[in-house]
Design a protein around this motif. Structure first.
Motif, mmCIF file in Angstrom:
data_model
loop_
_atom_site.group_PDB
_atom_site.id
_atom_site.type_symbol
_atom_site.label_atom_id
_atom_site.label_comp_id
_atom_site.label_asym_id
_atom_site.label_seq_id
_atom_site.Cartn_x
_atom_site.Cartn_y
_atom_site.Cartn_z
ATOM 1 N N VAL A 17 -64.492 -5.393 -12.418
ATOM 2 C CA VAL A 17 -64.284 -4.374 -13.442
ATOM 3 C C VAL A 17 -63.025 -3.572 -13.127
ATOM 4 N N SER A 18 -62.920 -3.142 -11.885
ATOM 5 C CA SER A 18 -61.743 -2.375 -11.481
ATOM 6 C C SER A 18 -60.481 -3.208 -11.600
ATOM 7 N N GLU A 19 -60.581 -4.463 -11.191
ATOM 8 C CA GLU A 19 -59.408 -5.330 -11.274
ATOM 9 C C GLU A 19 -59.001 -5.561 -12.717
ATOM 10 N N ASP A 20 -60.013 -5.688 -13.604
ATOM 11 C CA ASP A 20 -59.708 -5.878 -15.014
ATOM 12 C C ASP A 20 -59.007 -4.649 -15.583
ATOM 13 N N LEU A 21 -59.515 -3.456 -15.222
ATOM 14 C CA LEU A 21 -58.877 -2.224 -15.677
ATOM 15 C C LEU A 21 -57.462 -2.108 -15.124
ATOM 16 N N ARG A 22 -57.324 -2.446 -13.849
ATOM 17 C CA ARG A 22 -55.991 -2.366 -13.232
ATOM 18 C C ARG A 22 -55.018 -3.323 -13.919
ATOM 19 N N LYS A 23 -55.505 -4.513 -14.263
ATOM 20 C CA LYS A 23 -54.647 -5.498 -14.923
ATOM 21 C C LYS A 23 -54.223 -5.008 -16.302
ATOM 22 N N GLN A 24 -55.186 -4.425 -17.044
ATOM 23 C CA GLN A 24 -54.845 -3.909 -18.369
ATOM 24 C C GLN A 24 -53.823 -2.774 -18.276
ATOM 25 N N ILE A 25 -53.974 -1.932 -17.265
ATOM 26 C CA ILE A 25 -53.035 -0.821 -17.089
ATOM 27 C C ILE A 25 -51.643 -1.342 -16.764
ATOM 28 N N GLU A 26 -51.582 -2.333 -15.887
ATOM 29 C CA GLU A 26 -50.276 -2.881 -15.507
ATOM 30 C C GLU A 26 -49.606 -3.575 -16.689
ATOM 31 N N GLU A 27 -50.412 -4.214 -17.543
ATOM 32 C CA GLU A 27 -49.840 -4.946 -18.672
ATOM 33 C C GLU A 27 -49.507 -4.038 -19.846
ATOM 34 N N SER A 28 -50.072 -2.836 -19.876
ATOM 35 C CA SER A 28 -49.797 -1.926 -20.977
ATOM 36 C C SER A 28 -48.381 -1.359 -20.848
ATOM 37 N N GLU A 29 -47.917 -0.761 -21.908
ATOM 38 C CA GLU A 29 -46.575 -0.184 -21.912
ATOM 39 C C GLU A 29 -46.616 1.323 -21.695
ATOM 40 N N MET A 30 -47.551 1.766 -20.845
ATOM 41 C CA MET A 30 -47.655 3.192 -20.534
ATOM 42 C C MET A 30 -46.386 3.695 -19.853
ATOM 43 N N PRO A 31 -46.024 4.946 -20.085
ATOM 44 C CA PRO A 31 -44.954 5.552 -19.267
ATOM 45 C C PRO A 31 -45.370 5.577 -17.794
#
Length: 540
Positions: A222-236
């Motif tokens: 779950v944490s890895e999935d969240l981390r992956k989504q965060i890394e792939e997002s275009e967040m500042p």
């Protein structure tokens, strides 16, 4: 009455039956009066003590061993020929009081002392000493041995000549000590229990993680999935760092705590914001006029102003001129209900090629509706702007602030103050939602406000707006709207075909003039729909 040598005791209280050794020269005196002294002030009562032994110390100093006998009330003082202070003393040995009341106090005092010693972890010697005391006054004086009593409390105990009064006073002091010790024990037990519980939960959580790993159902995924989504997002970068810190907290505490679900909800909202996603804008005034003409009949003044607004945006974009942070205005459509304000906003969004989201502000009185709730509150959520961006799926939608003239204010805050920051181009590039607690760039959002009247809009908010008034439709415009828009819609809603029903312009003018005297066309549509729905046969 006797005259004794006065020996001052600085911040020290010696009770009867207490032995003490002092570095003082008492000469050949057999008895002395030991009087407590603090800051130069003497107590009223001292302890008459006998000299047990005299010792000459190296260097010529003297020391004496003393044993307290009983209390003595100091009287007149004078200086002897050797310059020493002597006082007249009224010797007051304890008198054993009779009565059942004293025995009850003694039993209660011994019981309280036993509890104190049990809490302190006595090895039995002190409790045996207390049990061996048979005199009431001596029993009360044992309270003076406690290091927890202050100097003032010990002096108060020494000055209590009456034995019953002294025992009651000592019992009160010991009860205070017992209550304090019990509170300390409860705190210590609560801390130890909490630490043991946390340690037990930690061990069980690790065991559960090991079991899930063996089963292939690892929470770490779950944490890895969240981390992956965060890394792939275009967040500042700043937002990404905040999100990754929260993922780290989630990994450390596991998935079985209440706070972990709050962190996951927070991360899901961060990921729900469409960071970096934008619609491809189409700034074409001619196309915009075509869309407005196709969607709306009449309103020529309104259409011309909207087209001018879009033309200026296009010109500034073509010439590379940045948006003016000080003069940016928000289009505000003011007019009666049913005049097409909301649908005009939809048409503007369609003409620009942007997503459209409507926010109804009617009756909003809580500032948190705009800025969001702080995460410390149970059930906290982001504000409506964050939810609007989520629904739009882009960072540059057209957001319609509907019924902005009906925003209120009460003890929960002033939503208009939050809207002022949202609509101000000099500030909205760094809008901070209280729930997300990160900066959101709203500078690319096109805000369009609507209202029925401008007078109820707060002054500072109205100052940021460019008002476009909808004055209502003429009869000819209403006929055109009814013929081109309302009638086909009502035919479709009633399940009819075009060839099965018809209506002439004269009848439409009659309905408009006689039955629907309004600025807009809502009542006209309802009236036309109700008549068509009841007749269900071709109209003349």
């Amino acid at each position: 009455m006797s005259t004794l040598l006065l020996v001052p005791m600085e911040d020290t209280v010696v009770f009867p039956n207490m032995n003490v050794t002092l570095t003082v020269d008492v000469g050949d005196e057999e008895r002395v009066l030991l009087v407590p002294r603090h800051g130069g002030a003497y107590a009223k009562v001292g302890t008459v003590a006998e000299v047990l032994d005299r010792v000459r110390l190296p260097g010529g100093a003297h020391a004496v061993a003393l044993n307290g006998l009983y209390r003595g009330v100091a009287g007149a003082a004078h200086t002897d020929p050797r310059g020493r202070l002597r006082v007249e003393v009224e010797e007051r040995p304890d008198e054993e009081p009779p009565g059942v009341r004293v025995r009850d106090l003694e039993r209660e005092y011994r019981a309280v002392v036993e509890e104190i010693l049990e809490l302190r972890g006595d090895d039995g010697r002190i409790s045996s000493f207390v049990r061996s005391i048979t005199e009431t006054g001596a029993l009360a004086d044992t309270a003076g041995y406690s290091p927890d009593l202050t100097f003032e409390q010990k002096v108060e105990l020494l000055e209590a000549i009456d034995v019953v009064e002294r025992l009651g006073l000592a019992l009160g002091f010991q009860r205070e000590r017992l209550a304090e010790l019990q509170v300390r024990r409860r705190i210590r037990e609560d801390v130890e229990e909490g630490a043991a519980k946390q340690q037990r939960e930690y061990i069980l959580r690790r065991q559960l993680e090991s079991i899930r790993k063996e089963l292939g159902d690892d929470d770490a995924s779950v944490s890895e999935d969240l981390r992956k989504q965060i890394e792939e997002s275009e967040m500042p970068d700043a937002v990404r760092e905040q999100a990754l810190r929260e993922v780290g907290r989630l990994e450390r505490m596991g998935d079985s705590t209440g706070e972990s679900s709050m962190i996951r909800t927070y991360l899901e909202w961060l990921l729900a914001v469409p960071w970096g996603k934008r619609s491809e804008e189409r700034l074409d005034p001619a196309h915009a006029r075509e869309v407005l003409d196709a969607d709306h009949a009449g309103l020529d003044d309104v259409k011309e102003r909207i087209v001018e607004y879009l033309a200026v945006r296009k010109l500034r974009q073509e010439r590379g001129i940045a948006e003016d942070k000080k003069s940016g205005a928000i289009l505000t459509l003011i007019g009666p209900p049913g005049t097409g304000k909301t649908s005009v906003g939809e048409s503007i969004a369609r003409a620009l090629g942007r997503e459209f989201v409507r926010m109804s502000l009617g009756g909003v009185r809580d500032e948190a509706e705009i800025r969001g709730h702080r995460r410390t509150y149970i059930g906290a959520l982001p504000g409506r702007l964050v939810r609007a961006l989520r629904d739009a799926g882009t960072m540059n939608p057209v957001i319609m602030l509907d019924e902005v003239d009906k925003v209120g204010a009460d003890w929960r805050g002033d939503p208009s103050a939050a809207l002022l920051e949202v609509l101000d181009p000099a500030q909205n590039h760094s809008f901070r939602d209280h729930y997300l607690d990160v900066e959101l760039d709203l500078s690319e959002v096109v805000f369009i406000a609507t209202g029925n009247i401008a007078e109820t809009i707060p002054g500072p908010l109205l100052d940021r707006m460019e008002v476009i008034r909808f004055d209502g439709y003429t009869i000819d415009e209403k006929v055109a709207i009814a013929r081109g828009y309302l009638w086909p819609r009502q035919v479709e809603r009633n399940g009819l075909r075009d060839e099965e029903v018809s209506i002439d312009d004269g009848l439409l003018e009659t309905i408009i003039a006689e039955y629907t005297r309004e600025a807009g066309v809502r009542q006209l549509e309802r009236e036309r729909g109700s008549r068509l729905g009841t007749s269900r046969h071709p109209s003349p």
